[in-house]
Design an enzyme around this catalytic site. Sequence first.
Site, PDB file in Angstrom:
ATOM      1  N   ARG A   9      22.146   6.487  18.094  1.00 48.96           N
ATOM      2  CA  ARG A   9      21.305   5.509  18.819  1.00 48.96           C
ATOM      3  C   ARG A   9      21.681   5.398  20.293  1.00 48.96           C
ATOM      4  NH1 ARG A   9      16.771   3.742  15.924  1.00 48.96           N
ATOM      5  NH2 ARG A   9      17.315   3.749  13.732  1.00 48.96           N
TER       6      ARG A   9
ATOM      7  N   THR B 258       0.869  -1.183   0.000  1.00 50.42           N
ATOM      8  CA  THR B 258       0.000   0.000   0.000  1.00 50.42           C
ATOM      9  C   THR B 258       0.906   1.233   0.000  1.00 50.42           C
ATOM     10  OG1 THR B 258      -0.138  -0.426   2.358  1.00 50.42           O
ATOM     11  CG2 THR B 258      -2.145  -0.799   1.076  1.00 50.42           C
TER      12      THR B 258
ATOM     13  N   CYS C 181       5.850   1.455   8.361  1.00 52.85           N
ATOM     14  CA  CYS C 181       4.508   1.803   8.859  1.00 52.85           C
ATOM     15  C   CYS C 181       4.329   3.227   9.367  1.00 52.85           C
ATOM     16  CB  CYS C 181       4.136   0.870  10.006  1.00 52.85           C
ATOM     17  SG  CYS C 181       3.690  -0.755   9.440  1.00 52.85           S
TER      18      CYS C 181
ATOM     19  N   PHE D 183       0.037  -6.222  14.219  1.00 55.71           N
ATOM     20  CA  PHE D 183       0.769  -5.348  15.144  1.00 55.71           C
ATOM     21  C   PHE D 183       2.204  -5.801  15.360  1.00 55.71           C
ATOM     22  CE2 PHE D 183      -3.723  -4.721  16.438  1.00 55.71           C
ATOM     23  CZ  PHE D 183      -3.806  -3.340  16.279  1.00 55.71           C
ATOM     24  N   LEU D 184       2.657  -6.813  14.614  1.00 54.30           N
ATOM     25  CA  LEU D 184       4.010  -7.306  14.865  1.00 54.30           C
ATOM     26  C   LEU D 184       5.040  -6.242  14.518  1.00 54.30           C
ATOM     27  CD1 LEU D 184       5.626  -8.056  12.008  1.00 54.30           C
ATOM     28  CD2 LEU D 184       4.053  -9.973  12.049  1.00 54.30           C
ATOM     29  N   ALA D 185       6.144  -6.266  15.244  1.00 49.85           N
ATOM     30  CA  ALA D 185       7.248  -5.364  14.928  1.00 49.85           C
ATOM     31  C   ALA D 185       8.372  -6.200  14.333  1.00 49.85           C
ATOM     32  CB  ALA D 185       7.718  -4.643  16.188  1.00 49.85           C
ATOM     33  N   GLU D 186       9.052  -5.643  13.356  1.00 52.92           N
ATOM     34  CA  GLU D 186      10.138  -6.401  12.729  1.00 52.92           C
ATOM     35  C   GLU D 186      11.281  -6.593  13.721  1.00 52.92           C
ATOM     36  OE1 GLU D 186      11.110  -4.809   8.836  1.00 52.92           O
ATOM     37  OE2 GLU D 186       8.972  -4.501   8.566  1.00 52.92           O
TER      38      GLU D 186
END
EC number: 1.1.1.22
Length: 480
Positions: A447, A88, A272, A158-161
């Site tokens: 980071r 998308t 996302c 809702f999974l996160a990579e």
Amino acid sequence: MVKICCIGAGYVGGPTMAVIALKCPSIEVAVVDISISRITAWNSDVLPIYEPGLDDVVKQCRGKNLFFSTDVEKHVFEADIVFVSVNTPTKTQGLGAGKAADLTYWESAARMIADVSKSDKIVVEKSTVPVKTAEAIEKILMHNSKGIKFQILSNPEFLAEGTAIKDLFNPDRVLIGGRETPEGLKAVQALKSVYAHWVPEQRILTTNLWSAELSKLAANAFLAQRISSVNAMSALCEATGANIQQVAYAVGTDSRIGPKFLNASVGFGGSCFQKDILNLVYICECNGLPEVAEYWKQVIKINDYQKSRFVNRVVASMFNTVSNKKIAILGFAFKKDTGDTRETPAIDVCQGLLGDKANLSIYDPQVTEDQIQRDLSMNKFDWDHPIHLQPTSPTTVKKVSVVWDAYEATKDAHGICILTEWDEFKTLDFQKIYENMQKPAFVFDGRNIVDAEKLREIGFIVYSIGKPLDAWLKDMPAVA
Ligand code: UDX
Ligand code: ADP
């Protein structure tokens, strides 16, 4: 035997279906895709995506009740439940350009389902950007149904990579939205019974169709907002001498706020967050809510500000020029434990430095040279089209070299930018690195993973996001 088919063998479709196959031996799962190279990779020993634990799950089920195929129509024809998990992208032209979701791939998948179906089916929306997609698909299916009954469900992921398998095994919640009609409720129950193989009943939430879709946009917007909030604070910390990690800890120990997603960084990335917020903004604008749209837009603006602030800091501290200086980039993926580079902040940072004529030497443990070169030559928003999954020869950016070792990347460099929090960067031999660099030697930690004090003892000039600045950096202020 219940048959499931998932259209789209990407980051969402692949791992989700592999876990369904593992947890539901009585269900046959086929994952189909138009990308031949992707399907070939899913059927090989080197899967197309890097995700801890995924290899093991796929090995256990592939060829038993889990199949990967390019024969999209055959598997859709046979399935009782069809998940749709296709791209998308953000529209780049026409109405809603730069914000609205481009539903081209969705629409063609829906038309194909209508074309090949000869039996009733449940069609489940599992895309990353639900924007009333379910309703649109429902319309296409209803108008082309030839008497076949389709029930549309929204089941946002809702999974996160990086933690996908863990998240799928033990989800905080599974959300299923459907029509509040007897047939709709029956379809919701059917999908619920799939997840009930391993997810406790109380964690399976059911809502109406649009609530499920909007919940996904809202959840991602809330998460991204936390990061932009902490990143906004990081700028204030640098300007005033506070330490963002101390501030975030103090804030996060309030049980109403909680400690997660409060790590200041060079900016959020991933497929996302930005896309979902842009869609949220567009939906608000379309519904006559410009103030609400403006509110969410700020989350993206701060994210962009954070990335350009980082680039400005690098350039300013090196006497306002990085022209022809070698800069080592450690980490290119949008976060650790994934090879995914979609919307990674590294793209904007690298392009910013290239704009100032730097020579970049990039090392990431999971991202290929092809991918990096492609990302740095691509137009904004072009990454989300399947064409980019096919092998092509990327335009090479001449001032970029990609190397397979952090020591090689940093050799003779003037500065190091840490852009992904890979664990291996924490244990590098910085003494050795320092000795092989130009002096003064700089580390810009996007980071907050290195021990800045230790590095300063070695001789580095260190910038850590949101931490009190070295005297050197104070003397070289970055103009935004
Ligand atoms: C996100 C959502 O977490 C997930 O629920 C949804 O299904 C898809 O989008 P993902 O994009 O895989 O998942 O990664 P996530 O862990 O959310 O991280 C997104 C970005 O935010 C990364 O670039 C990460 O480095 C950054 N981040 C995260 C921070 O900068 N600080 C933090 O405290 C947390
Ligand atoms: P996500 O992160 O949402 O899983 P990806 O881009 O990783 O997104 O995966 C989407 C997949 O959908 C791609 O592999 C693409 O080739 C596939 N795809 C797009 N359109 C179709 C279609 N009409 N039929 C089958 N597969 C499709």
